[in-house]
Design a protein around this motif. Structure first.
Motif, PDB file in Angstrom:
ATOM      1  N   SER A  42       0.845  -1.191   0.000  1.00  0.00           N
ATOM      2  CA  SER A  42       0.000   0.000   0.000  1.00  0.00           C
ATOM      3  C   SER A  42       0.881   1.242   0.000  1.00  0.00           C
ATOM      4  N   ARG A  81      -2.710  -6.925 -14.843  1.00  0.00           N
ATOM      5  CA  ARG A  81      -3.299  -6.529 -13.575  1.00  0.00           C
ATOM      6  C   ARG A  81      -4.813  -6.619 -13.643  1.00  0.00           C
ATOM      7  N   PRO A  87      -7.866  -4.739 -11.748  1.00  0.00           N
ATOM      8  CA  PRO A  87      -8.397  -3.767 -10.794  1.00  0.00           C
ATOM      9  C   PRO A  87      -9.641  -4.325 -10.111  1.00  0.00           C
ATOM     10  N   PRO A  88      -9.999  -3.810  -8.970  1.00  0.00           N
ATOM     11  CA  PRO A  88     -11.194  -4.304  -8.260  1.00  0.00           C
ATOM     12  C   PRO A  88     -12.437  -4.201  -9.118  1.00  0.00           C
ATOM     13  N   SER A 133      -4.119   6.329  -8.188  1.00  0.00           N
ATOM     14  CA  SER A 133      -5.127   5.475  -7.553  1.00  0.00           C
ATOM     15  C   SER A 133      -5.664   4.433  -8.529  1.00  0.00           C
ATOM     16  N   THR A 156      -4.337   0.820  -8.683  1.00  0.00           N
ATOM     17  CA  THR A 156      -4.719  -0.177  -7.680  1.00  0.00           C
ATOM     18  C   THR A 156      -5.251  -1.425  -8.356  1.00  0.00           C
ATOM     19  N   THR A 179      -4.595  -6.163  -8.491  1.00  0.00           N
ATOM     20  CA  THR A 179      -3.742  -7.320  -8.267  1.00  0.00           C
ATOM     21  C   THR A 179      -2.885  -7.501  -9.517  1.00  0.00           C
ATOM     22  N   GLN A 234      -0.871  -7.792  -4.516  1.00  0.00           N
ATOM     23  CA  GLN A 234      -1.784  -6.663  -4.445  1.00  0.00           C
ATOM     24  C   GLN A 234      -1.029  -5.348  -4.344  1.00  0.00           C
ATOM     25  N   VAL A 235      -1.453  -4.383  -5.145  1.00  0.00           N
ATOM     26  CA  VAL A 235      -0.935  -3.019  -5.069  1.00  0.00           C
ATOM     27  C   VAL A 235      -2.114  -2.091  -4.814  1.00  0.00           C
ATOM     28  N   THR A 236      -2.018  -1.323  -3.759  1.00  0.00           N
ATOM     29  CA  THR A 236      -3.071  -0.379  -3.411  1.00  0.00           C
ATOM     30  C   THR A 236      -2.464   1.011  -3.347  1.00  0.00           C
ATOM     31  N   VAL A 237      -3.036   1.933  -4.130  1.00  0.00           N
ATOM     32  CA  VAL A 237      -2.544   3.299  -4.185  1.00  0.00           C
ATOM     33  C   VAL A 237      -3.618   4.226  -3.645  1.00  0.00           C
ATOM     34  N   SER A 238      -3.299   4.942  -2.605  1.00  0.00           N
ATOM     35  CA  SER A 238      -4.252   5.861  -1.985  1.00  0.00           C
ATOM     36  C   SER A 238      -3.977   7.281  -2.454  1.00  0.00           C
TER      37      SER A 238
END
Length: 125
Positions: free
Chosen positions: A11, A38, A40-41, A88, A91, A93, A120-124
């Motif tokens: 993250s 990748r 994304p959700p 963002s 974000t 997998t 998993q990569v999460t970018v806030s």
């Protein structure tokens, strides 16, 4: 049979950098063109980048061009994805994959016969 394992996800904040690695075992990484995809959700898996067997030819999705760098170290059986200026929308997998049908790689998932489990990569923002 080749096994692929991704690492390096996490993250981060928007604008940060992150480097993903893909380690191969079972067969030499140098036998395959390689790619990163990748998912994304809530969306379909998509192409990110691919690299030829020699490493001389690379291709990127438009969404990451100029920010991501794909590379490989065949003697070490490693492939990497350096991700800079993360957004963002990055974000997802991230999956590495091996393509034994082409020396140059492909942006089509169906060409890849070997896949890692994903990281998993999460970018806030």
């Amino acid at each position: 049979q080749v096994q692929l394992r991704e690492s390096g996800g996490g993250s981060v904040q928007a604008g940060d950098s992150l480097t993903l690695s893909c380690a191969a075992s079972g067969r030499a990484l140098g036998a395959f063109a390689m790619g990163w995809f990748r998912q994304p959700p809530g969306k379909e898996r998509e192409f990110v980048a691919h690299i030829s067997v020699s490493g001389a030819t690379v291709q990127y999705a438009d969404s990451v061009k100029g920010r991501f760098i794909i590379s490989r170290d065949n003697p070490s059986n490693l492939m990497s994805l350096q991700m800079n200026s993360l957004k963002s929308e990055d974000t997802a997998t991230y999956y590495c994959a091996g393509n034994e049908h082409s020396q140059y790689g492909s942006d089509w998932q169906g060409d890849y016969g070997f896949w890692g489990q994903g990281t998993q990569v999460t970018v806030s923002s």
